[in-house]
Design a protein around this motif. Structure first.
Motif, PDB file in Angstrom:
ATOM      1  N   LYS A   1       0.823  -1.209   0.000  1.00  0.00           N
ATOM      2  CA  LYS A   1       0.000   0.000   0.000  1.00  0.00           C
ATOM      3  C   LYS A   1       0.860   1.263   0.000  1.00  0.00           C
TER       4      LYS A   1
ATOM      5  N   SER B   1       4.511   1.697  -1.513  1.00  0.00           N
ATOM      6  CA  SER B   1       5.364   2.055  -2.647  1.00  0.00           C
ATOM      7  C   SER B   1       5.815   0.809  -3.402  1.00  0.00           C
TER       8      SER B   1
ATOM      9  N   VAL C   1      -5.608   1.498  -9.113  1.00  0.00           N
ATOM     10  CA  VAL C   1      -6.068   2.866  -8.899  1.00  0.00           C
ATOM     11  C   VAL C   1      -7.556   2.862  -8.578  1.00  0.00           C
ATOM     12  N   GLU C   2      -7.913   3.619  -7.560  1.00  0.00           N
ATOM     13  CA  GLU C   2      -9.315   3.817  -7.197  1.00  0.00           C
ATOM     14  C   GLU C   2      -9.567   5.300  -6.950  1.00  0.00           C
ATOM     15  N   LYS C   3     -10.599   5.817  -7.565  1.00  0.00           N
ATOM     16  CA  LYS C   3     -10.987   7.226  -7.398  1.00  0.00           C
ATOM     17  C   LYS C   3      -9.812   8.172  -7.646  1.00  0.00           C
ATOM     18  N   GLY C   4      -9.012   7.864  -8.664  1.00  0.00           N
ATOM     19  CA  GLY C   4      -7.909   8.741  -9.053  1.00  0.00           C
ATOM     20  C   GLY C   4      -6.673   8.660  -8.187  1.00  0.00           C
ATOM     21  N   LYS C   5      -6.617   7.683  -7.272  1.00  0.00           N
ATOM     22  CA  LYS C   5      -5.455   7.532  -6.400  1.00  0.00           C
ATOM     23  C   LYS C   5      -4.929   6.107  -6.456  1.00  0.00           C
ATOM     24  N   ILE C   6      -3.605   5.978  -6.360  1.00  0.00           N
ATOM     25  CA  ILE C   6      -2.995   4.651  -6.294  1.00  0.00           C
ATOM     26  C   ILE C   6      -3.284   4.063  -4.913  1.00  0.00           C
ATOM     27  N   VAL C   7      -3.851   2.860  -4.911  1.00  0.00           N
ATOM     28  CA  VAL C   7      -4.166   2.209  -3.637  1.00  0.00           C
ATOM     29  C   VAL C   7      -3.303   0.969  -3.398  1.00  0.00           C
TER      30      VAL C   7
ATOM     31  N   TYR D   1       0.525  -0.790  -4.904  1.00  0.00           N
ATOM     32  CA  TYR D   1       1.690  -0.856  -5.786  1.00  0.00           C
ATOM     33  C   TYR D   1       2.060  -2.327  -5.949  1.00  0.00           C
TER      34      TYR D   1
END
Length: 71
Positions: A15, A17, A48-54, A56
């Protein structure tokens, strides 16, 4: 004396990096494999969820020496 090196392919995630995902790959592989010598990152991706990386993710090759006992 020569060494034999084996390579396994693993997939790991984090979660935090890609670096942490790679560290997780080595940490988990080390639970069942001795003499790990290197990790080669073949591919990186992310969820990616809602424009954010959740999450790696890394797809990696881990190399280790076969038949050498730990001291």
């Amino acid at each position: 004396m020569s060494s034999v090196v084996k390579v396994i392919e693993v997939i790991a995630q984090s979660k935090k990096s890609w670096e942490d995902a790679a560290a997780n790959a080595v940490k988990e592989a080390a639970k069942s494999v001795e003499n790990i010598k290197s990790i080669y990152i073949k591919d990186m991706s992310a969820k990616v969820e809602k424009g954010k990386i959740v999450l790696y993710r890394v797809n990696a090759n881990i190399s280790f020496v076969v038949g050498k006992k730990k001291k």
